[in-house]
Design a protein around this motif. Structure first.
Motif, PDB file in Angstrom:
ATOM      1  N   UNK A  34       0.839  -1.198   0.000  1.00 14.16           N
ATOM      2  CA  UNK A  34       0.000   0.000   0.000  1.00 14.16           C
ATOM      3  C   UNK A  34       0.875   1.250   0.000  1.00 14.16           C
ATOM      4  N   UNK A  35       1.893   1.266   0.877  1.00 17.58           N
ATOM      5  CA  UNK A  35       2.748   2.449   0.986  1.00 17.58           C
ATOM      6  C   UNK A  35       3.556   2.659  -0.289  1.00 17.58           C
ATOM      7  N   UNK A  36       3.964   1.576  -0.938  1.00 13.97           N
ATOM      8  CA  UNK A  36       4.639   1.716  -2.226  1.00 13.97           C
ATOM      9  C   UNK A  36       3.722   2.405  -3.226  1.00 13.97           C
ATOM     10  N   UNK A  37       2.453   1.961  -3.276  1.00 10.88           N
ATOM     11  CA  UNK A  37       1.496   2.541  -4.221  1.00 10.88           C
ATOM     12  C   UNK A  37       1.228   4.002  -3.924  1.00 10.88           C
ATOM     13  N   UNK A  38       1.235   4.357  -2.629  1.00 10.31           N
ATOM     14  CA  UNK A  38       0.928   5.731  -2.241  1.00 10.31           C
ATOM     15  C   UNK A  38       2.127   6.664  -2.414  1.00 10.31           C
ATOM     16  N   UNK A  39       3.269   6.100  -2.763  1.00  7.90           N
ATOM     17  CA  UNK A  39       4.448   6.936  -2.988  1.00  7.90           C
ATOM     18  C   UNK A  39       5.193   7.269  -1.707  1.00  7.90           C
ATOM     19  N   UNK A  40       4.973   6.490  -0.661  1.00 11.37           N
ATOM     20  CA  UNK A  40       5.715   6.693   0.586  1.00 11.37           C
ATOM     21  C   UNK A  40       6.955   5.817   0.533  1.00 11.37           C
ATOM     22  N   UNK A  41       8.071   6.411   0.142  1.00  6.65           N
ATOM     23  CA  UNK A  41       9.267   5.615  -0.095  1.00  6.65           C
ATOM     24  C   UNK A  41      10.228   5.648   1.075  1.00  6.65           C
ATOM     25  N   UNK A  42      10.360   6.829   1.710  1.00  7.45           N
ATOM     26  CA  UNK A  42      11.337   6.957   2.793  1.00  7.45           C
ATOM     27  C   UNK A  42      10.848   6.228   4.052  1.00  7.45           C
ATOM     28  N   UNK A  43      11.769   5.622   4.775  1.00  7.72           N
ATOM     29  CA  UNK A  43      11.341   4.854   5.944  1.00  7.72           C
ATOM     30  C   UNK A  43      10.856   5.742   7.076  1.00  7.72           C
ATOM     31  N   UNK A  44      11.243   7.043   7.066  1.00  6.69           N
ATOM     32  CA  UNK A  44      10.717   7.938   8.100  1.00  6.69           C
ATOM     33  C   UNK A  44       9.210   8.122   7.905  1.00  6.69           C
ATOM     34  N   UNK A  45       8.760   8.234   6.641  1.00  3.95           N
ATOM     35  CA  UNK A  45       7.331   8.408   6.360  1.00  3.95           C
ATOM     36  C   UNK A  45       6.583   7.093   6.615  1.00  3.95           C
ATOM     37  N   UNK A  46       7.210   5.992   6.268  1.00  3.33           N
ATOM     38  CA  UNK A  46       6.547   4.689   6.428  1.00  3.33           C
ATOM     39  C   UNK A  46       6.316   4.371   7.900  1.00  3.33           C
ATOM     40  N   UNK A  47       7.273   4.768   8.748  1.00  3.35           N
ATOM     41  CA  UNK A  47       7.084   4.487  10.174  1.00  3.35           C
ATOM     42  C   UNK A  47       5.940   5.312  10.741  1.00  3.35           C
ATOM     43  N   UNK A  48       5.646   6.477  10.150  1.00  2.00           N
ATOM     44  CA  UNK A  48       4.525   7.279  10.633  1.00  2.00           C
ATOM     45  C   UNK A  48       3.220   6.490  10.493  1.00  2.00           C
ATOM     46  N   UNK A  49       3.111   5.745   9.404  1.00  2.00           N
ATOM     47  CA  UNK A  49       1.901   4.953   9.179  1.00  2.00           C
ATOM     48  C   UNK A  49       1.911   3.665  10.000  1.00  2.00           C
ATOM     49  N   UNK A  50       3.065   2.986  10.009  1.00  2.00           N
ATOM     50  CA  UNK A  50       3.130   1.693  10.704  1.00  2.00           C
ATOM     51  C   UNK A  50       2.965   1.857  12.202  1.00  2.00           C
ATOM     52  N   UNK A  51       3.482   2.973  12.763  1.00  2.00           N
ATOM     53  CA  UNK A  51       3.458   3.150  14.201  1.00  2.00           C
ATOM     54  C   UNK A  51       2.257   3.896  14.719  1.00  2.00           C
ATOM     55  N   UNK A  52       1.391   4.343  13.806  1.00  2.00           N
ATOM     56  CA  UNK A  52       0.273   5.172  14.244  1.00  2.00           C
ATOM     57  C   UNK A  52      -0.854   4.328  14.830  1.00  2.00           C
ATOM     58  N   UNK A  53      -1.377   4.764  15.989  1.00  2.00           N
ATOM     59  CA  UNK A  53      -2.542   4.126  16.601  1.00  2.00           C
ATOM     60  C   UNK A  53      -3.662   5.151  16.630  1.00  2.00           C
ATOM     61  N   UNK A  54      -4.769   4.802  15.996  1.00  2.00           N
ATOM     62  CA  UNK A  54      -5.887   5.739  15.897  1.00  2.00           C
ATOM     63  C   UNK A  54      -6.700   5.701  17.191  1.00  2.00           C
ATOM     64  N   UNK A  55      -6.589   6.756  18.008  1.00  2.00           N
ATOM     65  CA  UNK A  55      -7.244   6.775  19.314  1.00  2.00           C
ATOM     66  C   UNK A  55      -8.409   7.745  19.362  1.00  2.00           C
ATOM     67  N   UNK A  56      -8.734   8.369  18.249  1.00  2.00           N
ATOM     68  CA  UNK A  56      -9.726   9.445  18.285  1.00  2.00           C
ATOM     69  C   UNK A  56     -11.086   8.945  18.775  1.00  2.00           C
ATOM     70  N   UNK A  57     -11.547   7.817  18.252  1.00  2.00           N
ATOM     71  CA  UNK A  57     -12.867   7.312  18.651  1.00  2.00           C
ATOM     72  C   UNK A  57     -12.898   6.929  20.126  1.00  2.00           C
ATOM     73  N   UNK A  58     -11.767   6.436  20.642  1.00  2.00           N
ATOM     74  CA  UNK A  58     -11.692   6.063  22.057  1.00  2.00           C
ATOM     75  C   UNK A  58     -11.744   7.302  22.949  1.00  2.00           C
ATOM     76  N   UNK A  59     -10.903   8.289  22.648  1.00  2.46           N
ATOM     77  CA  UNK A  59     -10.835   9.466  23.515  1.00  2.46           C
ATOM     78  C   UNK A  59     -12.057  10.355  23.370  1.00  2.46           C
TER      79      UNK A  59
END
Ligand code: ZN
Length: 65
Positions: A34-59
């Motif tokens: 998915x990240x390849x298709x979206x053009x996220x090539x650098x590992x700094x950008x990829x970690x933003x997606x891989x490490x993100x936990x969506x807490x908005x609905x909980x909080x």
């Protein structure tokens, strides 16, 4: 909470890809593909997606009264 608008490390705007990323994850696609298709090539950008936990609905349940 919500995905940051830009990558913390390089400053590339990434938030516009978040919805498509989560939708495709639900369809059991591999995160790397998915990240390849979206053009996220650098590992700094990829970690933003891989490490993100969506807490908005909980909080959002805890409001000041
Ligand atoms: Zn980056």
């Amino acid at each position: 909470m919500i995905i940051p608008v830009r990558c913390f490390s390089c400053g590339k705007p990434i938030a516009q890809h978040w919805e498509e990323y989560t939708e495709r994850l639900k369809n059991n696609e591999k995160p790397g593909k998915i990240m390849d298709d979206l053009g996220l090539e650098r590992y700094c950008c990829r970690q933003m997606f891989l490490g993100h936990v969506e807490l908005f609905d909980l909080t959002a349940q805890f409001r000041k009264s």
